[in-house]
Scaffold this motif. Structure first.
Motif, short mmCIF file in Angstrom:
data_model
loop_
_atom_site.label_atom_id
_atom_site.label_comp_id
_atom_site.label_asym_id
_atom_site.label_seq_id
_atom_site.Cartn_x
_atom_site.Cartn_y
_atom_site.Cartn_z
N GLY A 7 0.83 -1.21 0.00
CA GLY A 7 0.00 0.00 0.00
C GLY A 7 0.86 1.25 0.00
O GLY A 7 0.56 2.24 0.66
N ALA A 8 1.95 1.21 -0.79
CA ALA A 8 2.94 2.29 -0.74
C ALA A 8 2.62 3.46 -1.67
O ALA A 8 3.32 4.46 -1.66
CB ALA A 8 4.32 1.72 -1.11
N GLY A 11 -0.81 7.87 1.00
CA GLY A 11 -1.09 7.91 2.43
C GLY A 11 0.06 7.44 3.31
O GLY A 11 1.23 7.81 3.12
N LEU A 12 -0.27 6.60 4.28
CA LEU A 12 0.72 6.17 5.28
C LEU A 12 1.84 5.36 4.61
O LEU A 12 3.01 5.49 4.97
CB LEU A 12 0.05 5.31 6.36
N GLY A 13 1.47 4.53 3.63
CA GLY A 13 2.47 3.68 2.96
C GLY A 13 3.49 4.51 2.22
O GLY A 13 4.70 4.21 2.23
N GLY A 88 -4.62 -1.38 2.87
CA GLY A 88 -5.91 -1.58 3.52
C GLY A 88 -6.96 -0.75 2.82
O GLY A 88 -6.66 0.16 2.04
N THR A 109 -8.87 -7.87 2.00
CA THR A 109 -7.81 -6.87 1.82
C THR A 109 -7.05 -6.63 3.12
O THR A 109 -5.82 -6.61 3.13
CB THR A 109 -8.43 -5.52 1.36
N TYR A 151 -15.28 -2.95 8.53
CA TYR A 151 -13.90 -2.44 8.60
C TYR A 151 -13.33 -2.73 9.99
O TYR A 151 -12.23 -3.27 10.13
CB TYR A 151 -13.88 -0.94 8.33
N ALA A 184 -5.48 9.91 10.53
CA ALA A 184 -4.33 10.60 9.92
C ALA A 184 -4.78 11.06 8.54
O ALA A 184 -5.48 10.31 7.83
CB ALA A 184 -3.15 9.65 9.80
N1 LIG Z 1 -5.52 7.26 7.45
C1 LIG Z 1 -6.05 6.92 8.61
O1 LIG Z 1 -6.66 7.74 9.30
C2 LIG Z 1 -5.91 5.52 9.13
C3 LIG Z 1 -6.28 5.27 10.45
C4 LIG Z 1 -6.16 3.98 10.95
C5 LIG Z 1 -5.67 2.97 10.16
N2 LIG Z 1 -5.33 3.23 8.85
C6 LIG Z 1 -4.83 2.12 8.06
O2 LIG Z 1 -3.59 2.49 7.48
C7 LIG Z 1 -3.42 1.86 6.23
C8 LIG Z 1 -3.14 2.93 5.18
O3 LIG Z 1 -4.21 3.85 5.19
P1 LIG Z 1 -4.24 5.15 4.28
O4 LIG Z 1 -5.15 6.11 4.94
O5 LIG Z 1 -2.86 5.55 3.92
O6 LIG Z 1 -5.02 4.56 3.01
P2 LIG Z 1 -5.10 5.09 1.49
O7 LIG Z 1 -4.58 6.46 1.35
O8 LIG Z 1 -6.49 4.77 1.07
O9 LIG Z 1 -4.08 4.08 0.75
C9 LIG Z 1 -4.35 2.71 0.78
C10 LIG Z 1 -3.18 1.97 0.16
O10 LIG Z 1 -3.48 0.56 0.19
C11 LIG Z 1 -3.44 0.06 -1.14
N3 LIG Z 1 -4.42 -1.00 -1.35
C12 LIG Z 1 -5.74 -0.98 -1.07
N4 LIG Z 1 -6.31 -2.13 -1.45
C13 LIG Z 1 -5.33 -2.89 -2.00
C14 LIG Z 1 -5.28 -4.18 -2.59
N5 LIG Z 1 -6.39 -4.94 -2.71
N6 LIG Z 1 -4.10 -4.64 -3.06
C15 LIG Z 1 -2.98 -3.88 -2.95
N7 LIG Z 1 -2.95 -2.67 -2.41
C16 LIG Z 1 -4.12 -2.17 -1.94
C17 LIG Z 1 -3.73 1.26 -2.02
O11 LIG Z 1 -3.25 0.98 -3.32
P3 LIG Z 1 -3.77 1.79 -4.65
O12 LIG Z 1 -3.38 3.22 -4.49
O13 LIG Z 1 -3.04 1.13 -5.74
O14 LIG Z 1 -5.24 1.61 -4.69
C18 LIG Z 1 -2.97 2.35 -1.29
O15 LIG Z 1 -1.60 2.28 -1.60
C19 LIG Z 1 -4.70 1.08 5.96
O16 LIG Z 1 -4.51 -0.25 6.36
C20 LIG Z 1 -5.72 1.77 6.88
O17 LIG Z 1 -6.77 0.92 7.26
C21 LIG Z 1 -5.44 4.49 8.34
#
Ligand SMILES: NC(=O)c1ccc[n+]([C@@H]2O[C@H](COP(=O)([O-])OP(=O)(O)OC[C@H]3O[C@@H](n4cnc5c(N)ncnc54)[C@H](OP(=O)(O)O)[C@@H]3O)[C@@H](O)[C@H]2O)c1
Length: 233
Positions: A7-8, A11-13, A88, A109, A151, A184
């Protein structure tokens, strides 16, 4: 060190990829969308030209693709030192009214992807008797809330996976850290219209994960819990 991050692409990745590259680590990154992933690869490669970076897109919600990603990493003949299961997906909803199939999608996922990638990389890490697995869970893994639905269920499961793995890997010198971020500011939140200042920054999570990866082999940060200063949203 070789750092594998799922998930790089955003966002966080993305923030964690940048943090580890900035500190001299080689990267193996993936996400689902190839265009987005290669754009980030190009950006990071330009910023950190001396770092070896490999990127390939996989849909980690599919068992065979999750395993294929891990095997793709291994085929370079490297030993994975750090694995960050971050990919995620988030859909708000409640058990009683969310669409049929949402639970399956979230579990595939948010849990199965991490499970299969980890299982495929572990034998090599166990052989080298070192390594560190980070599982990016959520505050939703710790605390139930209305509109958490599938979720939250999937993130509780990921935390359970993390706890089990931590116990199993103690004799192999492999650390396991569960990361529990509150809100975040990333794409997941952009459409809500809430003031970005109310959120943590993606870099806050990246800084804590990086710090936890730097301790002596004898020390393991088991849980990282971070919340916005004003608390949960
Ligand atoms: N942001 C927050 O507030 C928050 C809070 C708590 C936990 N989290 C957790 O932190 C993690 C990152 O969150 P984020 O907010 O950075 O999310 P995001 O901006 O939506 O980015 C999600 C990343 O996961 C990848 N991804 C999603 N489904 C996938 C799949 N089936 N196969 C491969 N890659 C996949 C996406 O790839 P594509 O770009 O290619 O779609 C993207 O790189 C997640 O697990 C999320 O649940 C986030």
């Amino acid at each position: 060190m070789n750092v594998v991050i799922t998930g790089a692409s955003r966002g966080l990745g993305k923030a964690m990829s940048e943090k580890f590259a900035a500190n001299g680590n080689d990267l193996f990154i993936t996400s689902k969308n190839e265009m987005r992933l290669y754009k980030i690869l190009e950006e990071l490669q330009t910023k950190f030209p001396n770092i070896t970076m490999r990127a390939k897109a996989f849909d980690l919600a599919k068992k065979d693709e999750a395993i294929a990603f891990a095997n793709w990493v291994l085929h370079f003949g490297v030993s994975p030192d750090i694995l960050i299961n971050n990919a995620g997906t988030f859909l708000p909803g409640s058990v009683y009214n969310e669409e049929a199939g949402v639970l399956e999608k979230m579990i595939e996922t948010n849990l199965y992807g991490a499970y299969h990638v980890t299982r495929t990389l572990l034998p090599q890490m166990m052989k080298q008797k070192s390594g560190h697995v980070f599982n990016v869970c959520s505050i939703a893994s710790l605390k139930a809330y209305a509109n958490g639905g599938a979720y939250s269920i999937s993130k509780f499961a990921l935390a359970g996976f993390s706890k089990n793995l931590r116990e199993e890997m103690k004799p192999y010198g492999i650390k396991v850290t569960a990361v529990f971020p509150g809100a975040a500011y990333t794409d997941s939140w952009a459409e809500t219209g809430i003031d970005p200042k109310r959120f943590m920054e993606a870099n806050d999570i990246a800084d804590m994960v990086f710090a936890a990866s730097r301790l002596s082999p004898q020390a393991c940060v088991e849980d990282i819990i971070l919340r916005p200063q004003l608390g949960d949203l």
